[in-house]
Design a protein around this motif. Structure first.
Motif, PDB file in Angstrom:
ATOM      1  N   THR A 227       0.833  -1.205   0.000  1.00 30.23           N
ATOM      2  CA  THR A 227       0.000   0.000   0.000  1.00 30.23           C
ATOM      3  C   THR A 227       0.867   1.255   0.000  1.00 30.23           C
ATOM      4  O   THR A 227       0.629   2.177  -0.794  1.00 30.23           O
ATOM      5  N   ALA A 228       1.885   1.287   0.844  1.00 31.05           N
ATOM      6  CA  ALA A 228       2.781   2.454   0.904  1.00 31.05           C
ATOM      7  C   ALA A 228       3.542   2.631  -0.398  1.00 31.05           C
ATOM      8  O   ALA A 228       3.731   3.763  -0.876  1.00 31.05           O
ATOM      9  N   TYR A 229       3.987   1.536  -0.984  1.00 29.65           N
ATOM     10  CA  TYR A 229       4.681   1.595  -2.286  1.00 29.65           C
ATOM     11  C   TYR A 229       3.778   2.206  -3.347  1.00 29.65           C
ATOM     12  O   TYR A 229       4.189   3.102  -4.094  1.00 29.65           O
ATOM     13  N   LEU A 230       2.541   1.741  -3.425  1.00 27.87           N
ATOM     14  CA  LEU A 230       1.625   2.265  -4.436  1.00 27.87           C
ATOM     15  C   LEU A 230       1.251   3.719  -4.166  1.00 27.87           C
ATOM     16  O   LEU A 230       1.137   4.515  -5.109  1.00 27.87           O
ATOM     17  N   GLU A 231       1.059   4.083  -2.906  1.00 27.28           N
ATOM     18  CA  GLU A 231       0.740   5.480  -2.580  1.00 27.28           C
ATOM     19  C   GLU A 231       1.879   6.405  -2.994  1.00 27.28           C
ATOM     20  O   GLU A 231       1.652   7.471  -3.569  1.00 27.28           O
ATOM     21  N   ARG A 232       3.102   6.006  -2.695  1.00 28.15           N
ATOM     22  CA  ARG A 232       4.251   6.834  -3.070  1.00 28.15           C
ATOM     23  C   ARG A 232       4.385   6.910  -4.587  1.00 28.15           C
ATOM     24  O   ARG A 232       4.632   7.967  -5.151  1.00 28.15           O
ATOM     25  N   ARG A 233       4.187   5.786  -5.252  1.00 30.89           N
ATOM     26  CA  ARG A 233       4.277   5.774  -6.716  1.00 30.89           C
ATOM     27  C   ARG A 233       3.199   6.669  -7.319  1.00 30.89           C
ATOM     28  O   ARG A 233       3.448   7.393  -8.277  1.00 30.89           O
ATOM     29  N   ASP A 234       1.999   6.634  -6.762  1.00 31.20           N
ATOM     30  CA  ASP A 234       0.913   7.486  -7.238  1.00 31.20           C
ATOM     31  C   ASP A 234       1.296   8.960  -7.127  1.00 31.20           C
ATOM     32  O   ASP A 234       1.102   9.728  -8.067  1.00 31.20           O
ATOM     33  N   GLN A 235       1.843   9.347  -5.996  1.00 33.97           N
ATOM     34  CA  GLN A 235       2.222  10.752  -5.802  1.00 33.97           C
ATOM     35  C   GLN A 235       3.262  11.192  -6.835  1.00 33.97           C
ATOM     36  O   GLN A 235       3.124  12.251  -7.449  1.00 33.97           O
ATOM     37  N   ARG A 236       4.281  10.385  -7.032  1.00 33.51           N
ATOM     38  CA  ARG A 236       5.341  10.752  -7.981  1.00 33.51           C
ATOM     39  C   ARG A 236       4.846  10.717  -9.419  1.00 33.51           C
ATOM     40  O   ARG A 236       5.147  11.612 -10.205  1.00 33.51           O
ATOM     41  N   TRP A 237       4.106   9.672  -9.778  1.00 36.56           N
ATOM     42  CA  TRP A 237       3.609   9.507 -11.142  1.00 36.56           C
ATOM     43  C   TRP A 237       2.682  10.666 -11.507  1.00 36.56           C
ATOM     44  O   TRP A 237       2.820  11.282 -12.555  1.00 36.56           O
ATOM     45  N   THR A 238       1.748  10.956 -10.611  1.00 35.79           N
ATOM     46  CA  THR A 238       0.781  12.022 -10.869  1.00 35.79           C
ATOM     47  C   THR A 238       1.458  13.387 -10.913  1.00 35.79           C
ATOM     48  O   THR A 238       1.135  14.208 -11.779  1.00 35.79           O
ATOM     49  N   ALA A 239       2.395  13.633 -10.020  1.00 36.43           N
ATOM     50  CA  ALA A 239       3.113  14.919 -10.031  1.00 36.43           C
ATOM     51  C   ALA A 239       3.888  15.093 -11.324  1.00 36.43           C
ATOM     52  O   ALA A 239       3.913  16.189 -11.902  1.00 36.43           O
ATOM     53  N   SER A 240       4.518  14.038 -11.799  1.00 32.29           N
ATOM     54  CA  SER A 240       5.274  14.118 -13.047  1.00 32.29           C
ATOM     55  C   SER A 240       4.348  14.402 -14.230  1.00 32.29           C
ATOM     56  O   SER A 240       4.645  15.261 -15.074  1.00 32.29           O
ATOM     57  N   LEU A 241       3.217  13.721 -14.280  1.00 31.67           N
ATOM     58  CA  LEU A 241       2.261  13.957 -15.366  1.00 31.67           C
ATOM     59  C   LEU A 241       1.701  15.372 -15.285  1.00 31.67           C
ATOM     60  O   LEU A 241       1.620  16.076 -16.298  1.00 31.67           O
ATOM     61  N   ARG A 242       1.332  15.807 -14.097  1.00 32.08           N
ATOM     62  CA  ARG A 242       0.803  17.174 -13.944  1.00 32.08           C
ATOM     63  C   ARG A 242       1.833  18.220 -14.374  1.00 32.08           C
ATOM     64  O   ARG A 242       1.483  19.217 -15.008  1.00 32.08           O
ATOM     65  N   ALA A 243       3.090  18.016 -14.032  1.00 33.65           N
ATOM     66  CA  ALA A 243       4.140  18.956 -14.432  1.00 33.65           C
ATOM     67  C   ALA A 243       4.268  18.994 -15.951  1.00 33.65           C
ATOM     68  O   ALA A 243       4.483  20.063 -16.536  1.00 33.65           O
ATOM     69  N   ALA A 244       4.126  17.853 -16.590  1.00 37.26           N
ATOM     70  CA  ALA A 244       4.250  17.794 -18.052  1.00 37.26           C
ATOM     71  C   ALA A 244       3.132  18.550 -18.753  1.00 37.26           C
ATOM     72  O   ALA A 244       3.362  19.163 -19.796  1.00 37.26           O
TER      73      ALA A 244
END
Length: 181
Positions: free
Chosen positions: A54-71
């Motif tokens: 759960t923690a792995y997926l939550e952290r991945r979600d934060q990074r993945w979404t932030a990267s997409l939003r920045a793009a």
């Protein structure tokens, strides 16, 4: 090493191993070995594998979404930018598809906390696409989500930018044809 450093090491090891090899294929002892975190501390921070996943997926979600939003934030065509970002992601040498769909595929609905993270990630992606589509274009947002997810699944089977490029072309047609309110 304090608990924060141990947590970071554990999550780094879990992300690398779970994404590359699968959640069920990787045991807690392997995470401990790869992270160099003592077993006692590992279980203090993550009392069960479900908590680590759960923690792995939550952290991945934060990074993945932030990267997409920045793009998309600086693009003059943010919907096209979504698919351009996907094309780059699909071309990464360690690309193994969507970590969230992979987790759901492996674990099914049996682990409620994991399923909750997967659903929140997909809802967040759909929300971002709705923001980009604009007010009153809910159907377009749903269609874009299907294009993103479909391109990701196709790219997991045959990595490279082409699925994102084809989805970008389809998105362009949908955007032109979708009524504005």
């Amino acid at each position: 090493m304090d608990d924060e450093e141990a947590r970071t090491r554990l999550l780094d090891a879990a992300e690398a191993l779970f994404y590359a090899e699968g959640i069920q294929a990787v045991g807690m002892d392997r995470i401990r070995t790869e992270s160099s975190v003592p077993l006692k501390r590992l279980y203090k921070i993550f009392p069960a594998k479900e908590a680590l996943v759960t923690a792995y997926l939550e952290r991945r979600d934060q990074r993945w979404t932030a990267s997409l939003r920045a793009a998309v934030a600086t693009s003059t065509d943010p919907i096209a930018a979504v698919f351009d970002w996907l094309a780059q992601w699909f071309s990464e040498p360690d690309f193994r598809g969507c970590a969230f769909l992979n987790a759901h595929g492996e674990l099914g609905t049996g682990l409620a906390a994991v399923l909750d993270v997967v659903r929140r990630h997909k809802a967040g992606l759909r929300e971002l696409l709705a923001e980009l589509a604009g007010p009153g274009r809910e159907e377009l947002a749903d269609q874009l989500l299907i294009l993103v997810e479909g391109a990701t699944v196709v790219a997991a089977l045959d990595p490279g930018p082409e699925p994102a490029r084809r989805a970008r072309e389809a998105a362009s047609v949908l955007v032109r044809e979708s009524p504005r309110t």
